[in-house]
Design a protein around this motif. Sequence first.
Motif, short mmCIF file in Angstrom:
data_model
loop_
_atom_site.label_atom_id
_atom_site.label_comp_id
_atom_site.label_asym_id
_atom_site.label_seq_id
_atom_site.Cartn_x
_atom_site.Cartn_y
_atom_site.Cartn_z
N ALA A 193 0.87 -1.19 0.00
CA ALA A 193 0.00 0.00 0.00
C ALA A 193 0.90 1.23 0.00
CB ALA A 193 -0.90 -0.01 1.22
N PHE A 194 0.88 1.99 -1.08
CA PHE A 194 1.77 3.15 -1.23
C PHE A 194 0.94 4.43 -1.13
CE2 PHE A 194 6.23 3.70 -2.68
CZ PHE A 194 6.31 5.05 -2.48
N ILE A 195 1.21 5.21 -0.09
CA ILE A 195 0.44 6.42 0.18
C ILE A 195 1.29 7.66 -0.08
CG2 ILE A 195 -0.88 7.68 1.91
CD1 ILE A 195 -1.19 4.99 3.40
N GLY A 196 0.86 8.48 -1.04
CA GLY A 196 1.62 9.67 -1.43
C GLY A 196 2.42 9.39 -2.69
N VAL A 197 1.79 9.56 -3.85
CA VAL A 197 2.44 9.19 -5.11
C VAL A 197 2.66 10.43 -5.99
CG1 VAL A 197 1.88 6.75 -5.19
CG2 VAL A 197 0.16 8.42 -5.93
N GLY A 198 3.25 11.45 -5.37
CA GLY A 198 3.61 12.66 -6.11
C GLY A 198 4.94 12.51 -6.81
N ASN A 199 5.73 13.58 -6.83
CA ASN A 199 6.99 13.59 -7.59
C ASN A 199 7.95 12.48 -7.18
OD1 ASN A 199 6.19 15.81 -9.08
ND2 ASN A 199 7.11 17.28 -7.68
N MET A 200 8.00 12.16 -5.89
CA MET A 200 8.89 11.12 -5.39
C MET A 200 8.18 9.77 -5.30
SD MET A 200 11.97 12.18 -4.90
CE MET A 200 12.60 10.89 -3.82
N GLY A 201 6.98 9.75 -4.75
CA GLY A 201 6.29 8.49 -4.54
C GLY A 201 5.95 7.75 -5.82
N ASN A 202 5.57 8.50 -6.85
CA ASN A 202 5.20 7.87 -8.12
C ASN A 202 6.33 7.02 -8.70
OD1 ASN A 202 4.65 7.44 -10.95
ND2 ASN A 202 3.05 8.99 -10.83
N PRO A 203 7.52 7.58 -8.90
CA PRO A 203 8.59 6.74 -9.47
C PRO A 203 9.06 5.64 -8.52
CG PRO A 203 9.43 8.93 -8.93
CD PRO A 203 7.94 8.99 -8.80
N MET A 204 8.96 5.85 -7.21
CA MET A 204 9.32 4.79 -6.26
C MET A 204 8.37 3.61 -6.41
SD MET A 204 10.20 7.18 -2.94
CE MET A 204 10.41 5.82 -1.78
N ALA A 205 7.06 3.91 -6.48
CA ALA A 205 6.07 2.85 -6.68
C ALA A 205 6.28 2.16 -8.01
CB ALA A 205 4.67 3.44 -6.59
N ASP A 206 6.63 2.93 -9.02
CA ASP A 206 6.86 2.37 -10.35
C ASP A 206 8.03 1.37 -10.34
OD1 ASP A 206 6.33 2.37 -13.26
OD2 ASP A 206 8.34 3.23 -13.39
N GLN A 207 9.08 1.67 -9.59
CA GLN A 207 10.20 0.73 -9.48
C GLN A 207 9.75 -0.59 -8.88
OE1 GLN A 207 13.38 0.96 -10.56
NE2 GLN A 207 12.94 2.96 -11.47
N LEU A 208 8.88 -0.52 -7.89
CA LEU A 208 8.39 -1.74 -7.25
C LEU A 208 7.56 -2.57 -8.24
CD1 LEU A 208 7.31 -0.20 -3.83
CD2 LEU A 208 9.25 -1.74 -4.21
N ILE A 209 6.73 -1.89 -9.03
CA ILE A 209 5.91 -2.59 -10.02
C ILE A 209 6.78 -3.24 -11.08
CG2 ILE A 209 4.19 -2.24 -11.84
CD1 ILE A 209 3.02 0.03 -10.07
N LYS A 210 7.80 -2.53 -11.54
CA LYS A 210 8.70 -3.09 -12.55
C LYS A 210 9.42 -4.33 -12.04
CE LYS A 210 9.64 1.22 -15.04
NZ LYS A 210 10.64 2.29 -15.32
N ALA A 211 9.60 -4.40 -10.72
CA ALA A 211 10.26 -5.56 -10.11
C ALA A 211 9.28 -6.69 -9.84
CB ALA A 211 10.94 -5.15 -8.81
N GLY A 212 8.03 -6.51 -10.23
CA GLY A 212 7.04 -7.58 -10.10
C GLY A 212 6.20 -7.52 -8.84
N LYS A 213 6.31 -6.43 -8.08
CA LYS A 213 5.52 -6.30 -6.86
C LYS A 213 4.12 -5.79 -7.18
CE LYS A 213 8.98 -7.44 -4.21
NZ LYS A 213 8.98 -8.73 -3.47
N LYS A 214 3.15 -6.25 -6.41
CA LYS A 214 1.77 -5.77 -6.55
C LYS A 214 1.64 -4.52 -5.68
CE LYS A 214 -3.07 -7.19 -5.94
NZ LYS A 214 -3.51 -6.80 -7.29
N VAL A 215 1.23 -3.42 -6.28
CA VAL A 215 1.16 -2.14 -5.57
C VAL A 215 -0.22 -1.52 -5.76
CG1 VAL A 215 2.11 0.20 -5.38
CG2 VAL A 215 3.64 -1.73 -5.87
#
Length: 308
Positions: free
Chosen positions: A6-28
């Motif tokens: 569960a990723f809370i706060g997907v602005g300038n920093m959170g968005n690309p951080m969450a994207d890295q997790l998704i690219k690694a195969g994590k469910k976000v």
Amino acid sequence: MTNHIAFIGVGNMGNPMADQLIKAGKKVKAFDVSPEVIKTAKESGLNVVSTIDELLDGASTVISMLPEGKHVRSLYLGDKGILNKIPKECLIIDCSTIDIETSLELGNESKKLGIKMIDAPVTGGVMGARIGKLNFLVGGSDEAVALAKPLFDIMGQKILHAGAQGSGVGVKICNNMSLGISMIAASESLMLAKRLKMDIRKVHEIIKAASGNNWAMTNYTPLPNLTDGVPSNNKYRPGFTAAMMRKDLRLAMDAAQSVDASTPLGKAALEIFSKFCDEGDSDTDYSGISKMIGGDAWNYPFDPKGNK
């Protein structure tokens, strides 16, 4: 339901951080309260949900990346906070750069509920987040840090465990005070060289090899056309805004006051960045402070050889 982050706060920093997790195969699953941020997040492919209950249902980890302590406090604590809704088996990772007091309170309240929590603010800015090269400054137990390590390895390049709960935000505050001071120092040095009509490229290379070097001078040079890939080459489009630097310097001054520490350069840096922001440059990258420092010696496009 399958475990997810569960990723809370997907602005300038959170968005690309969450994207890295998704690219690694994590469910976000992502959540934010800003309509503009939500729109951008959806366009970038994030699975943005509309309610906290949907966000937390089946979550194994909660990661938050929020602007200020008041936002963290509002999210987690109090009668309307989500802390009581988070399953005990979850790990909370708060990556926000906030005041130490709020971080400690969140850690203590989490502990009372049997929930593991670590504070893990980052360095590396938006550029680092986009390429998975952040540094995590971590406070918390060895057990909790070990649980978070696989996720840190995806989003970053270094895990710097500073100590117990609150140490992560503590070291981030100290680091960013030094960073703000050194950015001003680098700007003043290079702008002096420009006023002296010197070849800025040569001055820059010499300072980098001499005792006056610092991180801003080498990696985040505040004048254009000296270092590749920095905001000064892109008209100071932000990786890290002047407003965020002002916020972090205020945190440092509050922390210094709480322990009666003398930080005159930190105080001066806060005054300089506050003036820069008040003049309408709060959304400019913090390296844009060189424009205010340079005054009429600064011109864009910038000529490194010192010619007008």
